[in-house]
Design a protein around this motif. Structure first.
Motif, PDB file in Angstrom:
ATOM      1  N   ASP A  94      43.672  27.933  47.847  1.00  0.00           N
ATOM      2  CA  ASP A  94      43.994  27.982  46.421  1.00  0.00           C
ATOM      3  C   ASP A  94      43.265  28.498  45.440  1.00  0.00           C
ATOM      4  OD1 ASP A  94      46.683  25.458  46.940  1.00  0.00           O
ATOM      5  OD2 ASP A  94      46.585  27.438  47.958  1.00  0.00           O
ATOM      6  N   GLN A 152      46.897  28.986  42.025  1.00  0.00           N
ATOM      7  CA  GLN A 152      47.794  29.713  42.767  1.00  0.00           C
ATOM      8  C   GLN A 152      47.946  29.398  44.080  1.00  0.00           C
ATOM      9  OE1 GLN A 152      47.235  34.319  43.646  1.00  0.00           O
ATOM     10  NE2 GLN A 152      48.001  34.123  41.438  1.00  0.00           N
ATOM     11  N   ARG A 153      48.982  29.594  44.632  1.00  0.00           N
ATOM     12  CA  ARG A 153      48.898  28.996  46.130  1.00  0.00           C
ATOM     13  C   ARG A 153      48.368  30.121  46.993  1.00  0.00           C
ATOM     14  NH1 ARG A 153      49.042  24.391  47.699  1.00  0.00           N
ATOM     15  NH2 ARG A 153      51.144  23.681  47.083  1.00  0.00           N
ATOM     16  N   SER A 189      53.071  32.178  43.637  1.00  0.00           N
ATOM     17  CA  SER A 189      53.330  31.035  43.723  1.00  0.00           C
ATOM     18  C   SER A 189      52.389  29.897  42.889  1.00  0.00           C
ATOM     19  CB  SER A 189      53.885  30.332  44.719  1.00  0.00           C
ATOM     20  OG  SER A 189      54.142  29.003  44.830  1.00  0.00           O
ATOM     21  N   ASN A 190      52.633  29.684  41.663  1.00  0.00           N
ATOM     22  CA  ASN A 190      51.700  28.780  40.787  1.00  0.00           C
ATOM     23  C   ASN A 190      52.084  27.676  40.526  1.00  0.00           C
ATOM     24  OD1 ASN A 190      50.387  31.267  40.304  1.00  0.00           O
ATOM     25  ND2 ASN A 190      50.900  31.290  38.166  1.00  0.00           N
ATOM     26  N   TYR A 191      51.370  26.456  40.543  1.00  0.00           N
ATOM     27  CA  TYR A 191      51.976  25.267  40.585  1.00  0.00           C
ATOM     28  C   TYR A 191      50.560  24.538  39.745  1.00  0.00           C
ATOM     29  CZ  TYR A 191      48.409  24.070  44.275  1.00  0.00           C
ATOM     30  OH  TYR A 191      47.222  23.878  44.790  1.00  0.00           O
ATOM     31  N   SER A 192      51.124  23.229  39.215  1.00  0.00           N
ATOM     32  CA  SER A 192      50.183  22.474  38.481  1.00  0.00           C
ATOM     33  C   SER A 192      49.778  21.191  39.142  1.00  0.00           C
ATOM     34  CB  SER A 192      50.604  22.146  36.903  1.00  0.00           C
ATOM     35  OG  SER A 192      50.687  23.492  36.236  1.00  0.00           O
ATOM     36  N   THR A 204      46.024  24.310  36.816  1.00  0.00           N
ATOM     37  CA  THR A 204      47.054  25.092  37.393  1.00  0.00           C
ATOM     38  C   THR A 204      46.429  25.926  38.551  1.00  0.00           C
ATOM     39  OG1 THR A 204      46.720  26.677  35.749  1.00  0.00           O
ATOM     40  CG2 THR A 204      48.672  25.418  35.623  1.00  0.00           C
TER      41      THR A 204
END
Lengths: 105, 96
Positions: B48, B82-83, B2-5, B80
């Protein structure tokens, strides 16, 4: 007062040479300070060398450290950019935290 | 995965502690967060992994390189991540 001074001197200058090496100083600070964070101990040591400033200069590093250690620090320290910065000011705090792979940002 | 920015609005401090780097043989991770700090408010969580800083891949960066990159971001900090995911529970198996 005096007894404490003599105790400290016998630890950092066991040969009574009148000189305290940086390594002896670091070892002493590591043992004596209650800080459990070793990066803080290195920062405290640099602060003393920097005359209590928030930055250190290449000149001070060359004056206080053996040549190879001074050049190592100078090559890696980022320019200090605080409000009290002067040309040539180096950020010893970021350098110290990077040594331990943990930086507060 | 689960990647997020996140895009944190400056100025620093961003309110997180960065740990690891190529020179420590550890991925660049968020090791702690300041309560109410910008990172914490943006829902960054401890554990993270930082994948990129300001659009540049963090893979292979030493700790000092990552630190300097982050310090170079003055107006805003874009990352960015990664959870850190919890391992999923196995499906219960019916006993026959």
């Amino acid at each position: 007062g005096d007894a404490e001074f003599n105790r400290i001197m016998s630890v950092v200058d066991p040969n009574h040479s009148g000189l305290v090496t940086f390594q002896a100083f670091i070892d002493f600070m590591s043992r004596e300070t209650t800080d459990t964070d070793t990066a803080d101990q290195v920062i405290a040591s640099f602060k003393v060398l920097a005359g209590d400033k928030n930055f250190i200069t290449a000149e001070e590093l060359r004056r206080e450290l053996p040549p190879d250690q001074a050049e190592y620090c100078i090559a890696r320290m980022a320019p200090y950019q605080g409000p009290d910065a002067v040309p040539g000011a180096l950020d010893y705090k970021s350098f110290s935290t990077a040594l331990y792979g943990e930086s507060d940002l | 995965m689960s990647n997020y920015s996140v895009s944190l609005v400056g100025p620093a401090p961003w309110g997180f502690r960065l740990q690891g780097g190529k020179d420590f043989n550890m991925p660049l991770t968020i090791s702690s967060l300041k309560d109410g700090g910008k990172a914490s408010q943006a829902n960054v969580r401890i554990g993270d992994v930082v994948l990129s800083i300001d659009g540049i891949s963090a893979h292979g960066m030493t700790h000092l390189e990552a630190q300097n990159k982050i310090k170079g971001c003055t107006g805003s900090l874009n990352m960015t991540l990664q959870r850190a995911s919890a391992t999923p529970k196995p499906e219960p198996v019916a006993v026959q």
